[in-house]
Design an enzyme around this catalytic site. Structure first.
Site, PDB file in Angstrom:
ATOM      1  N   ASP A   1     -39.308  47.367  28.095  1.00  0.00           N
ATOM      2  CA  ASP A   1     -37.808  47.129  28.230  1.00  0.00           C
ATOM      3  C   ASP A   1     -37.353  46.195  29.257  1.00  0.00           C
ATOM      4  O   ASP A   1     -37.595  46.360  30.440  1.00  0.00           O
ATOM      5  CB  ASP A   1     -36.895  48.528  28.328  1.00  0.00           C
ATOM      6  CG  ASP A   1     -35.560  48.145  28.456  1.00  0.00           C
ATOM      7  OD1 ASP A   1     -35.036  46.976  28.617  1.00  0.00           O
ATOM      8  OD2 ASP A   1     -34.867  49.248  28.328  1.00  0.00           O
TER       9      ASP A   1
ATOM     10  N   ASN B   1     -36.369  34.954  24.481  1.00  0.00           N
ATOM     11  CA  ASN B   1     -35.734  34.877  23.332  1.00  0.00           C
ATOM     12  C   ASN B   1     -34.831  36.468  23.190  1.00  0.00           C
ATOM     13  O   ASN B   1     -33.777  36.766  22.292  1.00  0.00           O
ATOM     14  CB  ASN B   1     -36.455  34.827  22.081  1.00  0.00           C
ATOM     15  CG  ASN B   1     -35.936  35.334  20.587  1.00  0.00           C
ATOM     16  OD1 ASN B   1     -35.043  34.526  20.091  1.00  0.00           O
ATOM     17  ND2 ASN B   1     -36.390  36.331  20.197  1.00  0.00           N
TER      18      ASN B   1
ATOM     19  N   TYR C   1     -20.245  38.828  25.497  1.00  0.00           N
ATOM     20  CA  TYR C   1     -21.684  38.520  24.970  1.00  0.00           C
ATOM     21  C   TYR C   1     -21.734  36.726  25.100  1.00  0.00           C
ATOM     22  O   TYR C   1     -22.696  36.396  25.723  1.00  0.00           O
ATOM     23  CB  TYR C   1     -21.753  38.899  23.502  1.00  0.00           C
ATOM     24  CG  TYR C   1     -23.150  37.850  22.733  1.00  0.00           C
ATOM     25  CD1 TYR C   1     -24.199  38.483  23.257  1.00  0.00           C
ATOM     26  CD2 TYR C   1     -22.613  36.936  21.734  1.00  0.00           C
ATOM     27  CE1 TYR C   1     -25.137  37.736  22.271  1.00  0.00           C
ATOM     28  CE2 TYR C   1     -23.741  36.329  21.405  1.00  0.00           C
ATOM     29  CZ  TYR C   1     -25.062  36.732  21.399  1.00  0.00           C
ATOM     30  OH  TYR C   1     -26.109  36.253  20.970  1.00  0.00           O
ATOM     31  N   GLY C   2     -20.611  36.186  25.015  1.00  0.00           N
ATOM     32  CA  GLY C   2     -20.503  34.614  25.159  1.00  0.00           C
ATOM     33  C   GLY C   2     -20.405  34.405  26.756  1.00  0.00           C
ATOM     34  O   GLY C   2     -21.247  33.656  27.055  1.00  0.00           O
ATOM     35  N   ALA C   3     -19.997  35.240  27.498  1.00  0.00           N
ATOM     36  CA  ALA C   3     -20.108  35.094  28.831  1.00  0.00           C
ATOM     37  C   ALA C   3     -21.311  35.546  29.389  1.00  0.00           C
ATOM     38  O   ALA C   3     -21.943  34.501  30.363  1.00  0.00           O
ATOM     39  CB  ALA C   3     -19.060  35.870  29.544  1.00  0.00           C
ATOM     40  N   ALA C   4     -22.012  36.226  28.858  1.00  0.00           N
ATOM     41  CA  ALA C   4     -23.578  36.538  29.179  1.00  0.00           C
ATOM     42  C   ALA C   4     -24.357  35.414  29.033  1.00  0.00           C
ATOM     43  O   ALA C   4     -25.156  34.799  29.792  1.00  0.00           O
ATOM     44  CB  ALA C   4     -23.858  37.832  28.698  1.00  0.00           C
ATOM     45  N   LYS C   5     -24.395  35.041  27.608  1.00  0.00           N
ATOM     46  CA  LYS C   5     -25.208  33.778  27.374  1.00  0.00           C
ATOM     47  C   LYS C   5     -24.653  32.404  28.023  1.00  0.00           C
ATOM     48  O   LYS C   5     -25.563  31.788  28.497  1.00  0.00           O
ATOM     49  CB  LYS C   5     -24.895  33.442  25.756  1.00  0.00           C
ATOM     50  CG  LYS C   5     -25.613  34.621  24.920  1.00  0.00           C
ATOM     51  CD  LYS C   5     -27.007  34.889  24.984  1.00  0.00           C
ATOM     52  CE  LYS C   5     -27.573  35.332  23.880  1.00  0.00           C
ATOM     53  NZ  LYS C   5     -29.039  35.647  24.066  1.00  0.00           N
TER      54      LYS C   5
HETATM   55  N1  LIG Z   1     -28.991  35.689  14.693  1.00  0.00           N
HETATM   56  C1  LIG Z   1     -28.143  34.826  15.260  1.00  0.00           C
HETATM   57  O1  LIG Z   1     -27.157  34.591  14.605  1.00  0.00           O
HETATM   58  C2  LIG Z   1     -28.020  34.589  16.671  1.00  0.00           C
HETATM   59  C3  LIG Z   1     -27.086  33.562  17.062  1.00  0.00           C
HETATM   60  C4  LIG Z   1     -27.123  33.029  18.343  1.00  0.00           C
HETATM   61  C5  LIG Z   1     -28.038  33.296  19.476  1.00  0.00           C
HETATM   62  N2  LIG Z   1     -28.818  34.596  18.795  1.00  0.00           N
HETATM   63  C6  LIG Z   1     -29.844  35.029  19.920  1.00  0.00           C
HETATM   64  O2  LIG Z   1     -31.262  34.825  19.352  1.00  0.00           O
HETATM   65  C7  LIG Z   1     -32.100  35.865  20.016  1.00  0.00           C
HETATM   66  C8  LIG Z   1     -32.851  36.362  18.840  1.00  0.00           C
HETATM   67  O3  LIG Z   1     -32.009  37.119  18.031  1.00  0.00           O
HETATM   68  P1  LIG Z   1     -32.319  37.471  16.561  1.00  0.00           P
HETATM   69  O4  LIG Z   1     -31.157  36.928  15.609  1.00  0.00           O
HETATM   70  O5  LIG Z   1     -33.745  36.879  16.282  1.00  0.00           O
HETATM   71  O6  LIG Z   1     -32.151  38.987  16.588  1.00  0.00           O
HETATM   72  P2  LIG Z   1     -32.891  40.270  16.477  1.00  0.00           P
HETATM   73  O7  LIG Z   1     -33.916  40.160  15.439  1.00  0.00           O
HETATM   74  O8  LIG Z   1     -32.511  41.551  16.820  1.00  0.00           O
HETATM   75  O9  LIG Z   1     -34.161  39.813  17.495  1.00  0.00           O
HETATM   76  C9  LIG Z   1     -33.664  40.243  19.087  1.00  0.00           C
HETATM   77  C10 LIG Z   1     -35.083  40.764  19.622  1.00  0.00           C
HETATM   78  O10 LIG Z   1     -34.917  41.018  21.035  1.00  0.00           O
HETATM   79  C11 LIG Z   1     -35.649  42.152  21.116  1.00  0.00           C
HETATM   80  N3  LIG Z   1     -35.061  42.924  22.493  1.00  0.00           N
HETATM   81  C12 LIG Z   1     -33.817  43.545  22.497  1.00  0.00           C
HETATM   82  N4  LIG Z   1     -33.553  43.847  23.773  1.00  0.00           N
HETATM   83  C13 LIG Z   1     -34.817  44.074  24.351  1.00  0.00           C
HETATM   84  C14 LIG Z   1     -35.105  44.257  25.815  1.00  0.00           C
HETATM   85  N5  LIG Z   1     -34.245  45.008  26.613  1.00  0.00           N
HETATM   86  N6  LIG Z   1     -36.230  44.425  26.095  1.00  0.00           N
HETATM   87  C15 LIG Z   1     -37.303  43.766  25.252  1.00  0.00           C
HETATM   88  N7  LIG Z   1     -36.900  43.165  24.252  1.00  0.00           N
HETATM   89  C16 LIG Z   1     -35.638  43.313  23.598  1.00  0.00           C
HETATM   90  C17 LIG Z   1     -35.487  43.217  19.874  1.00  0.00           C
HETATM   91  O11 LIG Z   1     -36.495  44.136  20.026  1.00  0.00           O
HETATM   92  P3  LIG Z   1     -36.275  45.623  20.389  1.00  0.00           P
HETATM   93  O12 LIG Z   1     -35.397  46.319  19.826  1.00  0.00           O
HETATM   94  O13 LIG Z   1     -37.710  46.416  19.822  1.00  0.00           O
HETATM   95  O14 LIG Z   1     -36.647  45.637  21.759  1.00  0.00           O
HETATM   96  C18 LIG Z   1     -35.651  42.008  19.052  1.00  0.00           C
HETATM   97  O15 LIG Z   1     -36.877  42.022  18.717  1.00  0.00           O
HETATM   98  C19 LIG Z   1     -31.130  36.743  20.813  1.00  0.00           C
HETATM   99  O16 LIG Z   1     -31.115  36.251  22.307  1.00  0.00           O
HETATM  100  C20 LIG Z   1     -29.811  36.387  20.330  1.00  0.00           C
HETATM  101  O17 LIG Z   1     -28.632  36.814  21.408  1.00  0.00           O
HETATM  102  C21 LIG Z   1     -28.911  35.145  17.613  1.00  0.00           C
END
Ligand SMILES: NC(=O)c1ccc[n+]([C@@H]2O[C@H](COP(=O)([O-])OP(=O)(O)OC[C@H]3O[C@@H](n4cnc5c(N)ncnc54)[C@H](OP(=O)(O)O)[C@@H]3O)[C@@H](O)[C@H]2O)c1
Length: 243
Positions: free
Chosen positions: A60, A84, A147-151
């Protein structure tokens, strides 16, 4: 099979979605990849699918004790770190406790996951060629509350990081995706109507796929991107500019 001169790549959130596609691209290039996430079973399944050059590591990344414990299992030298991991699990409610949970949670899930790991392994980044690539979001520029503020705070941090690492020839950049399907991020929220609504906001008339974001990440990790640092690479089909 990994090349003899394979780079060591660490992809957080590499078990699903965008991170999984990033890991796949690096494997295809012959690199060695460690994928990090909280769910061991998800990571192990992904590693089986991606092949023997992928090592799953359960951690984590928002928990400093967990990050500390994971350090021994990470490569002694890291060529590319892809931050990521992130998510948006918005607790509803307007009272101060709900607001605090939302803002603190989004900060922990999206900022601390990147910062704790990067700061812990910055001395392992390869001088001259090392790369840090962090995934933010279009939400950093177009609202989306906590969420946007964090990013958005990742953007400020990335500039600071790039300034610090630059003297060692290491680059630090951001990839900021728009809406991407085929990940766990939205869950059932991304139904057909929502896809159409979001597609209409782009110039390409569609939302993205994980591999399209992965391509941007792999480019920033390449030799061709060696003079690019402190930047934000938007990957959103033109949604940022809009129609
Ligand atoms: N999909 C979109 O439309 C979109 C758009 C803009 C930005 N993003 C960003 O792209 C990135 C990837 O997202 P995604 O869309 O591929 O979604 P996703 O499939 O939910 O991938 C997020 C990954 O992060 C891992 N994770 C989350 N919290 C964690 C923690 N505390 N420690 C370790 N691992 C953690 C999750 O695995 P576990 O749950 O097993 O930990 C999961 O594998 C994220 O940063 C997201 O904010 C996504």
């Amino acid at each position: 099979m990994a090349r003899q001169d394979a780079r060591n790549i660490v992809v957080t959130g590499g078990g699903t979605g965008i991170g999984f596609e990033v890991a796949r691209r690096f494997v295809d290039l012959g690199e060695r990849v460690v994928i990090v996430g909280r769910r061991r079973s998800v990571l192990e399944r992904a590693a089986v699918e991606l092949g023997p050059d992928v090592t799953p590591l359960a951690c984590d990344l928002a928990d400093p004790d967990d990050v500390e414990a994971a350090l021994a299992s990470l490569p002694a030298q890291v060529d590319v770190l892809v931050n990521n991991a992130g998510s948006r699990e918005t607790p509803m409610g307007a009272g101060p406790h709900a607001v605090l949970a939302r803002w603190r949670g989004d900060f922990e899930r999206n900022v601390l996951t990147a910062v704790l790991l990067t700061e812990s392994i910055r001395d392992r980044l390869t001088p001259g060629t090392g790369r840090v690539i962090t995934v933010s979001s279009i939400a950093a520029l177009r609202g989306a509350g906590s969420y946007g503020a964090a990013k958005a705070s990742l953007h400020a941090w990335n500039h600071f990081l790039a300034a610090q690492l630059g003297a060692s020839g290491i680059t630090a950049n951001i990839v900021a995706p728009g809406t991407v399907s085929g990940t766990e991020f939205f869950g059932p929220r991304l139904d057909e109507a929502e896809v159409s609504r979001r597609a209409a906001r782009t110039l390409l008339g569609r939302i993205g796929e994980p591999g399209e974001v992965a391509g941007a990440v792999v480019f920033l990790a390449s030799e061709d991107a060696r003079f690019i640092t402190g930047e934000i690479l938007h990957c959103n089909g033109g949604e940022l500019l809009g129609r």
